[in-house]
Design an enzyme around this catalytic site. Structure first.
Site, PDB file in Angstrom:
ATOM      1  N   THR A   1       2.707  -2.000   3.149  1.00  0.00           N
ATOM      2  CA  THR A   1       4.396  -2.232   2.327  1.00  0.00           C
ATOM      3  C   THR A   1       4.243  -1.507   1.343  1.00  0.00           C
ATOM      4  O   THR A   1       3.715  -1.100   0.544  1.00  0.00           O
ATOM      5  CB  THR A   1       4.658  -4.209   2.387  1.00  0.00           C
ATOM      6  OG1 THR A   1       3.702  -4.816   1.448  1.00  0.00           O
ATOM      7  CG2 THR A   1       4.441  -4.706   3.623  1.00  0.00           C
ATOM      8  N   TRP A  60       6.926  -0.745  -2.406  1.00  0.00           N
ATOM      9  CA  TRP A  60       7.415  -1.134  -3.459  1.00  0.00           C
ATOM     10  C   TRP A  60       8.944  -2.189  -3.774  1.00  0.00           C
ATOM     11  O   TRP A  60       9.339  -2.697  -4.408  1.00  0.00           O
ATOM     12  CB  TRP A  60       6.917  -0.657  -5.549  1.00  0.00           C
ATOM     13  CG  TRP A  60       6.869   0.701  -4.835  1.00  0.00           C
ATOM     14  CD1 TRP A  60       5.882   1.547  -4.693  1.00  0.00           C
ATOM     15  CD2 TRP A  60       8.038   1.499  -5.450  1.00  0.00           C
ATOM     16  NE1 TRP A  60       6.629   3.046  -4.674  1.00  0.00           N
ATOM     17  CE2 TRP A  60       7.680   2.093  -4.425  1.00  0.00           C
ATOM     18  CE3 TRP A  60       9.477   0.811  -5.916  1.00  0.00           C
ATOM     19  CZ2 TRP A  60       8.794   4.242  -5.686  1.00  0.00           C
ATOM     20  CZ3 TRP A  60      10.177   1.865  -6.019  1.00  0.00           C
ATOM     21  CH2 TRP A  60      10.342   3.286  -5.890  1.00  0.00           C
ATOM     22  N   ASN A  61       9.706  -0.477  -2.991  1.00  0.00           N
ATOM     23  CA  ASN A  61      11.254  -1.197  -3.401  1.00  0.00           C
ATOM     24  C   ASN A  61      11.619  -1.753  -2.584  1.00  0.00           C
ATOM     25  O   ASN A  61      12.717  -2.468  -3.646  1.00  0.00           O
ATOM     26  CB  ASN A  61      11.510   0.103  -3.009  1.00  0.00           C
ATOM     27  CG  ASN A  61      11.386   1.080  -1.235  1.00  0.00           C
ATOM     28  OD1 ASN A  61      10.603  -0.119  -0.763  1.00  0.00           O
ATOM     29  ND2 ASN A  61      12.137   1.544  -0.773  1.00  0.00           N
ATOM     30  N   ARG A  89      10.319  -8.451   7.025  1.00  0.00           N
ATOM     31  CA  ARG A  89      10.909  -7.594   8.427  1.00  0.00           C
ATOM     32  C   ARG A  89       9.931  -7.533   9.382  1.00  0.00           C
ATOM     33  O   ARG A  89       9.892  -7.321  11.119  1.00  0.00           O
ATOM     34  CB  ARG A  89      11.810  -6.071   7.990  1.00  0.00           C
ATOM     35  CG  ARG A  89      12.432  -5.488   9.130  1.00  0.00           C
ATOM     36  CD  ARG A  89      13.066  -4.679   8.616  1.00  0.00           C
ATOM     37  NE  ARG A  89      12.327  -3.421   7.988  1.00  0.00           N
ATOM     38  CZ  ARG A  89      13.365  -2.274   7.282  1.00  0.00           C
ATOM     39  NH1 ARG A  89      14.437  -2.533   7.524  1.00  0.00           N
ATOM     40  NH2 ARG A  89      12.082  -1.133   6.962  1.00  0.00           N
ATOM     41  N   GLY A 108       6.149   3.178   3.954  1.00  0.00           N
ATOM     42  CA  GLY A 108       5.920   4.317   3.077  1.00  0.00           C
ATOM     43  C   GLY A 108       5.845   5.939   3.448  1.00  0.00           C
ATOM     44  O   GLY A 108       6.640   5.268   3.734  1.00  0.00           O
ATOM     45  N   THR A 156       5.398   9.960   4.397  1.00  0.00           N
ATOM     46  CA  THR A 156       4.900  10.150   5.985  1.00  0.00           C
ATOM     47  C   THR A 156       3.691  10.825   5.729  1.00  0.00           C
ATOM     48  O   THR A 156       3.003  11.002   6.519  1.00  0.00           O
ATOM     49  CB  THR A 156       6.197  11.287   5.920  1.00  0.00           C
ATOM     50  OG1 THR A 156       7.362  10.797   6.586  1.00  0.00           O
ATOM     51  CG2 THR A 156       5.633  12.502   6.781  1.00  0.00           C
ATOM     52  N   GLY A 179       2.065   8.089   6.060  1.00  0.00           N
ATOM     53  CA  GLY A 179       1.457   7.455   7.130  1.00  0.00           C
ATOM     54  C   GLY A 179       0.845   7.679   8.167  1.00  0.00           C
ATOM     55  O   GLY A 179       0.152   7.658   9.425  1.00  0.00           O
ATOM     56  N   GLU A 193       7.538   3.234   9.287  1.00  0.00           N
ATOM     57  CA  GLU A 193       8.676   3.221   8.695  1.00  0.00           C
ATOM     58  C   GLU A 193       8.120   4.139   7.918  1.00  0.00           C
ATOM     59  O   GLU A 193       7.725   4.238   6.295  1.00  0.00           O
ATOM     60  CB  GLU A 193       9.361   2.051   8.998  1.00  0.00           C
ATOM     61  CG  GLU A 193      10.811   2.660   8.031  1.00  0.00           C
ATOM     62  CD  GLU A 193      11.345   2.802   6.651  1.00  0.00           C
ATOM     63  OE1 GLU A 193      11.463   3.721   6.386  1.00  0.00           O
ATOM     64  OE2 GLU A 193      11.094   1.394   6.298  1.00  0.00           O
ATOM     65  N   CYS A 224      14.276   4.238   1.066  1.00  0.00           N
ATOM     66  CA  CYS A 224      14.262   5.015   2.333  1.00  0.00           C
ATOM     67  C   CYS A 224      15.424   5.945   2.675  1.00  0.00           C
ATOM     68  O   CYS A 224      15.587   6.574   3.369  1.00  0.00           O
ATOM     69  CB  CYS A 224      12.917   4.274   2.699  1.00  0.00           C
ATOM     70  SG  CYS A 224      14.003   2.835   3.965  1.00  0.00           S
ATOM     71  N   GLU A 274      12.607  14.725  -0.439  1.00  0.00           N
ATOM     72  CA  GLU A 274      12.665  13.533  -0.530  1.00  0.00           C
ATOM     73  C   GLU A 274      12.770  12.880  -2.047  1.00  0.00           C
ATOM     74  O   GLU A 274      11.867  13.660  -2.564  1.00  0.00           O
ATOM     75  CB  GLU A 274      12.348  12.177  -0.181  1.00  0.00           C
ATOM     76  CG  GLU A 274      13.097  11.031   0.369  1.00  0.00           C
ATOM     77  CD  GLU A 274      12.437  10.458   0.943  1.00  0.00           C
ATOM     78  OE1 GLU A 274      12.525   9.156   0.801  1.00  0.00           O
ATOM     79  OE2 GLU A 274      10.698   9.748   0.959  1.00  0.00           O
ATOM     80  N   GLU A 304      12.343  -1.791  13.796  1.00  0.00           N
ATOM     81  CA  GLU A 304      11.568  -2.771  13.396  1.00  0.00           C
ATOM     82  C   GLU A 304      13.662  -3.474  13.543  1.00  0.00           C
ATOM     83  O   GLU A 304      14.142  -2.902  12.999  1.00  0.00           O
ATOM     84  CB  GLU A 304      11.225  -2.839  11.812  1.00  0.00           C
ATOM     85  CG  GLU A 304       9.921  -2.415  11.608  1.00  0.00           C
ATOM     86  CD  GLU A 304       9.899  -2.263  10.392  1.00  0.00           C
ATOM     87  OE1 GLU A 304       8.452  -2.283  10.238  1.00  0.00           O
ATOM     88  OE2 GLU A 304      10.728  -1.865   9.520  1.00  0.00           O
TER      89      GLU A 304
END
Length: 541
Positions: free
Chosen positions: A206, A208-209, A217, A288, A290, A293, A310, A344, A440, A517
């Site tokens: 997961t 940090w934000n 979730r 996190g 891309t 991932g 995600e 995100c 981003e 999710e």
């Protein structure tokens, strides 16, 4: 932090604890303003740092410093610091778990799965609801932890705890609605059954934000179906995950069902490798970037694990000329500046139709002046905390400077403040080739592009390799249907800047991820469908 980033002279930025005097800094800046474009971004570098000390009581309820494996708090050979991003000060030291601790957690989850999968759906539902209730009961303590380890303003942190608990509540209800199917058979002597069964041990990684909500979730859905989990929280925000572990124990979750292995940035690759390659792990779920991932997917491929991803977003926010401009401005304020732009689904690329462009920009600038206040998250009137670290602030500054060098106009903000604080910034006359439109941001930067036609706006909005969220404002019903269907994203906000709720699905298209999710579809990510053919039946009298 010496050196430079683009045209921004980072040697001139005072950090926490800097011995550079305000007078010296201002003199240096005056010289810079005569010689370099850098001064446009650093005009407020001399902003006074936070005026009073802030600290998290390490003995406070729910503050834990060790890993959580098989229902026990476990140490590690070393520990690592957790910093308050607003001040740069150390607020805790946490066990720096490595591959050995990760393997122990996987083994514990595997052993627990043998029993947990046979616990009735009603019992699992009851335990998840108890956990959710405990979160609500301890919301102030949990929110304080979030504020100090992530910098999030307290009001937002409290909202996150409510949001986080809502996933446990939602999936406690979904636990009792995991239905299979009885399918009509083409043969008279057979029955066709489709059973849904938990996949097994799930590795959960997961960010940090949202250090609490991104855990619940995933974990809520996994535990509801009968899976067990190993959580690796972000190295910046391990305290929220450990607080959840404490409450899971109080709620009565059996040992090994929920495990947490915190680790430093240095240990993350080796811990991640265990969680993504161990044959006892059946699935990974990651939120996190891309890029990360893709690395995890490659590691999981050798053992053909299920995966939910995600990943990054780059959300467009389109304002058409039929829109209610005031509502659109409030949509921007809600979508962009939550968590200082570090979500995100934050809007990143703003497109406003030419006929209302100037009016929109004036109203948005006024709203920013009126509603945004920078400070430590524990101050009651703070709306904008720090970015998570100096690297994050560097990235925003780099995008600002790139845009200004290409002809954008600075209307608000533009300052790199002390530490990792960045002033909310509004840029006009932005073009699609600027860096802020290509990658981003994850910060409080609002670059606004002018467009003429719906087709032009959609072409810009869809010109991205990612597609998580998208927003637009319009009063034209036909246009609403056209644009909602044409946007290449997984979530669309129509005349709305805040989307997330446990009842709705969450996930992206393109390189923004795999799977969904939340919602009733969230549990499907943790289930296998087994076909059972019951034959040899005498079904006629």
């Amino acid at each position: 932090m010496g050196g430079s980033l683009g045209n921004v002279c980072l040697n001139c930025i005072p950090l926490q604890g800097s011995t550079t005097s305000l007078t010296t800094t201002q003199t240096t800046m005056t010289t810079m303003m005569k010689t370099t474009r850098c001064a446009r971004l650093l005009a407020a570098v001399g902003t006074t740092p936070l005026k009073r000390a802030f600290s998290l009581d390490s003995s406070a309820p729910l503050v834990r410093s060790r890993g959580y494996v098989h229902g026990r708090w476990v140490g590690a050979p070393q520990d690592f610091p957790v910093l308050d991003p607003a001040t740069g000060t150390e607020i805790a030291r946490v066990a720096d778990c490595g591959p050995e601790e990760a393997k122990r957690a996987v083994n514990a989850a595997y052993e627990a799965f043998r029993l947990w999968k046979d616990v009735t759906a009603k019992e699992r539902s009851t335990l998840l609801r108890k956990w959710a209730n405990l979160m609500t009961e301890h919301k102030d303590h949990l929110a304080t932890i979030i504020t100090f380890e992530s910098g999030k303003p307290m009001k937002e942190a409290l909202s996150e705890i409510a949001y986080s608990a809502s996933f446990l509540e939602w999936f406690s209800e979904e636990a009792r609605r995991v239905y299979g199917d009885v399918v009509p058979s083409p043969f008279k002597d057979r029955k066709i059954l489709l059973l849904k069964q938990p996949v097994g041990v799930v590795s959960i990684i997961t960010p940090w934000n949202f250090p609490s909500a991104m855990i619940t979730r995933k974990v809520g859905a996994a535990l509801a179906t009968g899976c067990t989990v190993v959580v690796k929280p972000a190295e910046d925000t391990p305290l929220s995950a450990l607080a959840l572990a404490e409450l899971s124990s109080q709620a009565g979750l059996p040992a090994g069902v929920f495990n947490v292995v915190p680790c430093s940035r240095e240990q993350t690759p080796s811990v991640g490798r265990v969680l993504c390659t161990d044959p006892l792990v059946a699935k990974i779920s990651f939120t996190g970037s891309t890029a990360t991932g893709k690395v995890l997917l490659k590691m999981a491929a050798d053992t053909v694990k299920r995966a939910s991803m995600e990943l990054g977003g780059h959300a467009p926010f389109i304002v058409f000329d039929s829109a209610d401009v005031d509502k659109a401005v409030q949509g921007v304020m809600a979508s962009k500046f939550r968590n200082s732009g570090q979500t995100c689904v934050c809007s990143n690329r703003f497109l406003v139709q030419s006929s209302i462009y100037d009016r929109f920009m004036a109203k948005l600038g006024a709203a920013m002046d009126r509603e945004l206040k920078i400070g430590h998250g524990s101050e009651p009137d703070t709306t904008q905390g720090p970015l998570i670290n100096n690297r994050a602030a560097d990235k925003v500054v780099h995008q600002m400077e790139d845009a200004l060098s290409r002809g954008a106009r600075l209307l608000r903000g533009g300052q790199r403040l002390h530490g990792s604080f960045v002033a909310p910034t509004l840029l006009a006359d932005v073009s699609a080739d600027m860096l802020c439109m290509q990658e981003e941001t994850f910060g409080p930067l609002v670059p606004v592009v002018r467009f003429d036609t719906e087709q032009e706006a959609l072409a810009i909005a869809n010109a991205s390799r990612v597609g998580l969220a998208g927003y637009f404002y319009s009063s034209d019903v036909s246009q609403i249907w056209r644009v909602a269907e044409a946007l290449e994203v997984g979530l669309v906000g129509v005349n709305e800047g805040l989307l997330s709720t446990p009842e709705a699905s969450f996930g992206g298209v393109k390189e923004s991820g795999l799977g969904r999710e939340g919602s009733k579809y969230g549990v499907d990510e943790y289930l296998d469908v087994k076909y059972v053919c019951l034959g040899g039946l005498s079904l006629t009298g």
